[in-house]
Design an enzyme around this catalytic site. Sequence first.
Site, PDB file in Angstrom:
ATOM      1  N   THR A 176       0.821  -1.222   0.000  1.00  0.00           N
ATOM      2  CA  THR A 176       0.000   0.000   0.000  1.00  0.00           C
ATOM      3  C   THR A 176       0.849   1.264   0.000  1.00  0.00           C
ATOM      4  O   THR A 176       0.490   2.259  -0.632  1.00  0.00           O
ATOM      5  CB  THR A 176      -0.915  -0.009   1.246  1.00  0.00           C
ATOM      6  OG1 THR A 176      -1.789  -1.118   1.130  1.00  0.00           O
ATOM      7  CG2 THR A 176      -1.730   1.253   1.371  1.00  0.00           C
ATOM      8  N   ASP A 226       1.667  -6.506  -4.506  1.00  0.00           N
ATOM      9  CA  ASP A 226       0.901  -6.640  -3.262  1.00  0.00           C
ATOM     10  C   ASP A 226       1.605  -7.760  -2.500  1.00  0.00           C
ATOM     11  O   ASP A 226       1.985  -8.782  -3.104  1.00  0.00           O
ATOM     12  CB  ASP A 226      -0.533  -7.061  -3.608  1.00  0.00           C
ATOM     13  CG  ASP A 226      -1.425  -7.094  -2.389  1.00  0.00           C
ATOM     14  OD1 ASP A 226      -2.371  -6.298  -2.331  1.00  0.00           O
ATOM     15  OD2 ASP A 226      -1.181  -7.919  -1.475  1.00  0.00           O
ATOM     16  N   SER A 227       1.778  -7.634  -1.202  1.00  0.00           N
ATOM     17  CA  SER A 227       2.617  -8.610  -0.495  1.00  0.00           C
ATOM     18  C   SER A 227       1.989  -9.997  -0.428  1.00  0.00           C
ATOM     19  O   SER A 227       2.668 -10.966  -0.089  1.00  0.00           O
ATOM     20  CB  SER A 227       2.997  -8.106   0.899  1.00  0.00           C
ATOM     21  OG  SER A 227       1.891  -8.127   1.759  1.00  0.00           O
ATOM     22  N   THR A 272       1.851  -4.644   4.130  1.00  0.00           N
ATOM     23  CA  THR A 272       1.732  -5.037   5.543  1.00  0.00           C
ATOM     24  C   THR A 272       1.203  -6.466   5.709  1.00  0.00           C
ATOM     25  O   THR A 272       1.443  -7.100   6.729  1.00  0.00           O
ATOM     26  CB  THR A 272       0.798  -4.078   6.308  1.00  0.00           C
ATOM     27  OG1 THR A 272      -0.485  -4.073   5.675  1.00  0.00           O
ATOM     28  CG2 THR A 272       1.360  -2.679   6.344  1.00  0.00           C
ATOM     29  N   ASP A 273       0.468  -6.976   4.702  1.00  0.00           N
ATOM     30  CA  ASP A 273      -0.215  -8.258   4.903  1.00  0.00           C
ATOM     31  C   ASP A 273       0.738  -9.409   5.215  1.00  0.00           C
ATOM     32  O   ASP A 273       0.429 -10.259   6.049  1.00  0.00           O
ATOM     33  CB  ASP A 273      -1.070  -8.614   3.672  1.00  0.00           C
ATOM     34  CG  ASP A 273      -2.224  -7.637   3.494  1.00  0.00           C
ATOM     35  OD1 ASP A 273      -2.532  -6.899   4.452  1.00  0.00           O
ATOM     36  OD2 ASP A 273      -2.807  -7.606   2.395  1.00  0.00           O
TER      37      ASP A 273
HETATM   38  N1  ASP Z   1      -2.471  -5.574   0.478  1.00  0.00           N
HETATM   39  C1  ASP Z   1      -1.391  -4.703   0.903  1.00  0.00           C
HETATM   40  C2  ASP Z   1      -0.100  -5.502   0.866  1.00  0.00           C
HETATM   41  O1  ASP Z   1       0.169  -6.244   1.772  1.00  0.00           O
HETATM   42  C3  ASP Z   1      -1.669  -4.164   2.257  1.00  0.00           C
HETATM   43  C4  ASP Z   1      -0.670  -3.153   2.781  1.00  0.00           C
HETATM   44  O2  ASP Z   1       0.376  -2.918   2.250  1.00  0.00           O
HETATM   45  O3  ASP Z   1      -0.990  -2.531   3.826  1.00  0.00           O
HETATM   46  O4  ASP Z   1       0.615  -5.417  -0.094  1.00  0.00           O
END
Ligand code: ASP
Length: 332
Positions: free
Chosen positions: A13, A56-57, A88-89
Amino acid sequence: MKKKILLIHTGGTIGMTRDSRSGVLRPDHFYAGLLKVIPELSTIADIEVEIPFVFDSAELGFQHWQRLAAIIQSRIGAVDGVVVTHGTDTLAYTASALSYMLHNVPVPVILTGAQKPLGELRSDARNNLINAVELACADIPEVCIFFDYQLMRGNRTSKNHINFFDAFHSPNYPLLAEVGINIEIYRPNILHPGGHFHVFNEFSSALAVLKLFPGCSGGYFQPGDDVRAVLIVAYGAGTIPLQTGELLPRIEAWLRQGKLVVLDSEAHGGRIEPQLYESGSRLLEMGVIPAGDMTFEAAAVKLMFLLGQYDRPELIKGNFQKSLAGELTELS
Ligand code: ASP
């Protein structure tokens, strides 16, 4: 003299942009111009930016962890610290993986991300990035996660909030540093690696995970011959049902087949104590291995890491019960 920091952007994100019609967030190459967006970064350190992939992670796996470890290895000796921006995921999984792979890492490797993209109003990205870079200039030789003013040991964290800025917690290990008006570094909590730096690369996906819930028959869970370890996410101190279902004989069968069986808890805080209750003490007698106070992320990645390093189950079992990178509190 200004410190040299390697900033590796992997997606998430923090660097996404929002599609103006659908509102969907997508990875972007936004970070190519990062230093123009946050010029303060270059007053803190000389920043070298590397962008190996932008995802995206949820997309990341072993090959991405290996790519990150290789980039970091190639710059050790040339930079004073590393910051990795990441979704973050799966951030806690990547942090756990890097902590095992980068054995005795001599510089800080700080992973961070954001709940709102850098380009949006009230984003936490700028704050997380500036503080992560500043902390990467300090003497903190371990793999950490910086999020919402807190520096945590990477392999002790879990994502615990979807909406708020304090997206991560470290339920069983104290903070490494906190940022307020001043930066407080809690030195006694930081690892002091002694040996030489070495990168371990192998992982194996021969792991299956069974999460229990009341009413779960578990009949659908049939780990095949390719599965060498089963991680059971049990209840509380490490309990499973003995009266309902047929879990115990099935666990016995997996052990007879030579699979490792590890017991973890769905509760995040504390250490599992299977010996407290009948089911857990039966499992211990059978040879099931307790995950101690490791997070699920640290335990699952550690198993895949050890399955990749070793063939012999005793070696995997012995190493799983040791702290490799501060992920487990060993009982004395
Ligand atoms: N879906 C995003 C990811 O993990 C969520 C984030 O970065 O907060 O790439």
